[in-house]
Design a protein around this motif. Structure first.
Motif, PDB file in Angstrom:
ATOM      1  N   SER A   1       0.813  -1.218   0.000  1.00 40.93           N
ATOM      2  CA  SER A   1       0.000   0.000   0.000  1.00 40.93           C
ATOM      3  C   SER A   1       0.845   1.265   0.000  1.00 40.93           C
ATOM      4  N   LEU A   2       2.166   1.110   0.198  1.00 31.49           N
ATOM      5  CA  LEU A   2       3.034   2.275   0.321  1.00 31.49           C
ATOM      6  C   LEU A   2       3.913   2.532  -0.898  1.00 31.49           C
ATOM      7  N   THR A   3       3.936   1.622  -1.848  1.00 31.77           N
ATOM      8  CA  THR A   3       4.890   1.729  -2.961  1.00 31.77           C
ATOM      9  C   THR A   3       4.741   3.034  -3.747  1.00 31.77           C
ATOM     10  N   THR A   4       3.527   3.431  -4.030  1.00 33.23           N
ATOM     11  CA  THR A   4       3.316   4.674  -4.778  1.00 33.23           C
ATOM     12  C   THR A   4       3.733   5.885  -3.958  1.00 33.23           C
ATOM     13  N   ALA A   5       3.409   5.867  -2.671  1.00 35.83           N
ATOM     14  CA  ALA A   5       3.743   6.991  -1.792  1.00 35.83           C
ATOM     15  C   ALA A   5       5.246   7.163  -1.638  1.00 35.83           C
ATOM     16  N   LEU A   6       6.007   6.072  -1.798  1.00 37.97           N
ATOM     17  CA  LEU A   6       7.454   6.130  -1.614  1.00 37.97           C
ATOM     18  C   LEU A   6       8.216   6.385  -2.906  1.00 37.97           C
ATOM     19  N   SER A   7       7.520   6.534  -3.994  1.00 39.40           N
ATOM     20  CA  SER A   7       8.189   6.633  -5.290  1.00 39.40           C
ATOM     21  C   SER A   7       8.864   7.988  -5.510  1.00 39.40           C
ATOM     22  N   ASP A   8       8.427   9.045  -4.767  1.00 36.16           N
ATOM     23  CA  ASP A   8       8.963  10.381  -5.024  1.00 36.16           C
ATOM     24  C   ASP A   8      10.313  10.622  -4.363  1.00 36.16           C
ATOM     25  N   LYS A   9      10.566   9.970  -3.193  1.00 36.19           N
ATOM     26  CA  LYS A   9      11.860  10.119  -2.526  1.00 36.19           C
ATOM     27  C   LYS A   9      12.102   8.940  -1.603  1.00 36.19           C
ATOM     28  N   LYS A  10      13.373   8.756  -1.235  1.00 39.04           N
ATOM     29  CA  LYS A  10      13.760   7.630  -0.407  1.00 39.04           C
ATOM     30  C   LYS A  10      13.648   8.014   1.071  1.00 39.04           C
ATOM     31  N   ARG A  11      12.567   7.635   1.702  1.00 39.98           N
ATOM     32  CA  ARG A  11      12.380   7.879   3.116  1.00 39.98           C
ATOM     33  C   ARG A  11      13.015   6.744   3.921  1.00 39.98           C
ATOM     34  N   LEU A  12      13.457   7.054   5.122  1.00 36.15           N
ATOM     35  CA  LEU A  12      13.980   6.014   6.002  1.00 36.15           C
ATOM     36  C   LEU A  12      12.836   5.131   6.459  1.00 36.15           C
ATOM     37  N   ILE A  13      13.008   3.826   6.277  1.00 36.00           N
ATOM     38  CA  ILE A  13      12.012   2.846   6.706  1.00 36.00           C
ATOM     39  C   ILE A  13      12.565   2.101   7.912  1.00 36.00           C
ATOM     40  N   ILE A  14      11.825   2.094   9.002  1.00 34.25           N
ATOM     41  CA  ILE A  14      12.197   1.334  10.194  1.00 34.25           C
ATOM     42  C   ILE A  14      11.130   0.279  10.423  1.00 34.25           C
ATOM     43  N   SER A  15      11.539  -0.984  10.459  1.00 29.68           N
ATOM     44  CA  SER A  15      10.585  -2.065  10.684  1.00 29.68           C
ATOM     45  C   SER A  15      10.790  -2.658  12.067  1.00 29.68           C
ATOM     46  N   VAL A  16       9.714  -2.721  12.834  1.00 28.22           N
ATOM     47  CA  VAL A  16       9.749  -3.413  14.125  1.00 28.22           C
ATOM     48  C   VAL A  16       8.970  -4.726  14.046  1.00 28.22           C
ATOM     49  N   ALA A  17       8.661  -5.155  12.822  1.00 31.39           N
ATOM     50  CA  ALA A  17       7.941  -6.412  12.621  1.00 31.39           C
ATOM     51  C   ALA A  17       8.916  -7.587  12.754  1.00 31.39           C
ATOM     52  N   ALA A  18       8.656  -8.463  13.681  1.00 31.01           N
ATOM     53  CA  ALA A  18       9.561  -9.577  13.956  1.00 31.01           C
ATOM     54  C   ALA A  18       9.641 -10.534  12.773  1.00 31.01           C
ATOM     55  N   GLY A  19      10.861 -10.951  12.458  1.00 33.48           N
ATOM     56  CA  GLY A  19      11.058 -12.061  11.546  1.00 33.48           C
ATOM     57  C   GLY A  19      11.130 -11.733  10.070  1.00 33.48           C
ATOM     58  N   ILE A  20      10.784 -10.518   9.660  1.00 31.97           N
ATOM     59  CA  ILE A  20      10.781 -10.192   8.236  1.00 31.97           C
ATOM     60  C   ILE A  20      12.116  -9.546   7.871  1.00 31.97           C
ATOM     61  N   ARG A  21      12.857 -10.164   6.956  1.00 31.71           N
ATOM     62  CA  ARG A  21      14.178  -9.686   6.584  1.00 31.71           C
ATOM     63  C   ARG A  21      14.093  -8.403   5.752  1.00 31.71           C
ATOM     64  N   SER A  22      15.144  -7.610   5.829  1.00 32.07           N
ATOM     65  CA  SER A  22      15.161  -6.325   5.137  1.00 32.07           C
ATOM     66  C   SER A  22      15.063  -6.488   3.621  1.00 32.07           C
ATOM     67  N   ASP A  23      15.644  -7.552   3.071  1.00 29.74           N
ATOM     68  CA  ASP A  23      15.559  -7.771   1.617  1.00 29.74           C
ATOM     69  C   ASP A  23      14.122  -7.978   1.171  1.00 29.74           C
ATOM     70  N   ASP A  24      13.343  -8.684   1.996  1.00 29.30           N
ATOM     71  CA  ASP A  24      11.937  -8.910   1.654  1.00 29.30           C
ATOM     72  C   ASP A  24      11.141  -7.612   1.750  1.00 29.30           C
ATOM     73  N   ILE A  25      11.396  -6.839   2.813  1.00 31.88           N
ATOM     74  CA  ILE A  25      10.726  -5.540   2.946  1.00 31.88           C
ATOM     75  C   ILE A  25      11.083  -4.639   1.765  1.00 31.88           C
ATOM     76  N   ASN A  26      12.342  -4.612   1.402  1.00 29.24           N
ATOM     77  CA  ASN A  26      12.810  -3.794   0.289  1.00 29.24           C
ATOM     78  C   ASN A  26      12.115  -4.199  -1.010  1.00 29.24           C
ATOM     79  N   ARG A  27      12.011  -5.488  -1.245  1.00 33.12           N
ATOM     80  CA  ARG A  27      11.355  -5.980  -2.466  1.00 33.12           C
ATOM     81  C   ARG A  27       9.882  -5.585  -2.483  1.00 33.12           C
ATOM     82  N   TRP A  28       9.201  -5.730  -1.355  1.00 30.75           N
ATOM     83  CA  TRP A  28       7.779  -5.388  -1.290  1.00 30.75           C
ATOM     84  C   TRP A  28       7.525  -3.894  -1.463  1.00 30.75           C
ATOM     85  N   LEU A  29       8.530  -3.078  -1.109  1.00 28.81           N
ATOM     86  CA  LEU A  29       8.378  -1.627  -1.224  1.00 28.81           C
ATOM     87  C   LEU A  29       8.826  -1.089  -2.582  1.00 28.81           C
ATOM     88  N   GLY A  30       9.312  -1.968  -3.443  1.00 30.53           N
ATOM     89  CA  GLY A  30       9.702  -1.547  -4.780  1.00 30.53           C
ATOM     90  C   GLY A  30      11.192  -1.458  -5.016  1.00 30.53           C
TER      91      GLY A  30
END
Length: 275
Positions: free
Chosen positions: A81-110
């Motif tokens: 739901s955030l991919t379009t909102a993040l397309s204009d600039k690279k915001r810092l993303i902080i994940s506190v969701a247990a168990g999800i690797r940064s590569d997977d989060i990065n892929r899901w965010l575009g």
């Protein structure tokens, strides 16, 4: 001027971080949140005086830093739901969701997102937490400082150099509070077997745990030395320690932590897959 922080999700972890940030002097008008539940949004607004949104993307476009504070099972959908909102600039993303690797989060965010993945624990809810942090290569030095400042609002924050080390953090501090609760539970129950009233056993157990932790935190000596200092030859403590050692307590603790570590890695594979 404070960077604007957007919390996606208004659960307990978001509340603890928001409360800690405000207590440290962070401006309420620099913190926003998004959550689909109206009662959650109202609670945050009334308690903290921050502005809340129903739509994740709408809130994200207004922020410099986005904290993903949702359950791991929901993270893929939230990122989508955030991919379009993040397309204009690279915001810092902080994940506190247990168990999800940064590569997977990065892929899901575009892709090509600066991501800090954290592993907090439940004492963060009372600003005495312990969090491990890992930054992917896209995170700048300034962004690392920002992430550390946010997580320190809930307690101790330490960096790891390699992301797999967060699985060890999970086995240690992430799951660790439950280990202590179990040990305290056993002490409290057996104290009653030895004749103490339930309330007395409870109070003495809590204060003993607090005192031991405070001694470790404030002493320049390690745990082994502190233990030796209170273990008189042929005394009661020595007899108890000998029983623990004969039962191979350290091996039991090691086995439990290995089980937690293995499960953390397994969950990362399950939750972060492409399917």
């Amino acid at each position: 001027m404070n960077s604007t922080i957007c919390f996606i999700g208004a659960g307990n972890m978001a509340k603890s971080l928001i409360g800690g940030l405000l207590s440290s002097g962070y401006a309420a008008n620099s913190i926003i949140a998004a959550d689909p539940t109206e009662t959650q949004r109202q609670a945050l607004t009334q308690h903290f005086g921050i502005h809340c949104y129903e739509n994740n993307a709408e809130a994200a476009t207004l922020a410099d830093i986005i904290v993903l504070a949702v359950k791991p099972q929901l993270l893929r959908e939230v990122c989508g739901s955030l991919t379009t909102a993040l397309s204009d600039k690279k915001r810092l993303i902080i994940s506190v969701a247990a168990g999800i690797r940064s590569d997977d989060i990065n892929r899901w965010l575009g892709g090509e997102q600066p991501i800090v993945r954290t592993m907090p624990n439940t004492p963060a809810l009372i600003q005495t937490g312990a969090s491990g942090l890992y930054a992917n290569p896209a995170v700048s030095g300034e962004q690392k400082s920002q992430a550390e400042h946010i997580m320190r609002a809930a307690g101790l924050a330490v960096w790891v150099d390699e992301e797999p080390q967060l699985d060890a953090v999970t086995a240690l501090s992430g799951s660790g509070p439950a280990y202590y609760f179990l040990f305290m539970e056993a002490m409290e129950e057996y104290a009653q077997t030895l004749g103490l009233e339930a309330k007395t056993a409870h109070l003495l157990t809590m204060q003993t745990a607090l005192g031991a932790a405070k001694m470790v935190m404030e002493s320049h000596q390690d745990c082994q030395t502190l233990r030796a200092n209170v273990t008189s030859p042929n005394g009661t403590t020595e007899r108890a320690i000998q029983h623990f050692e004969s039962a191979e307590l350290k091996q039991i603790v090691g086995g439990a932590m290995q089980a937690a570590y293995d499960r953390a890695r397994q969950l990362a594979d399950e939750l972060g897959g492409d399917v």
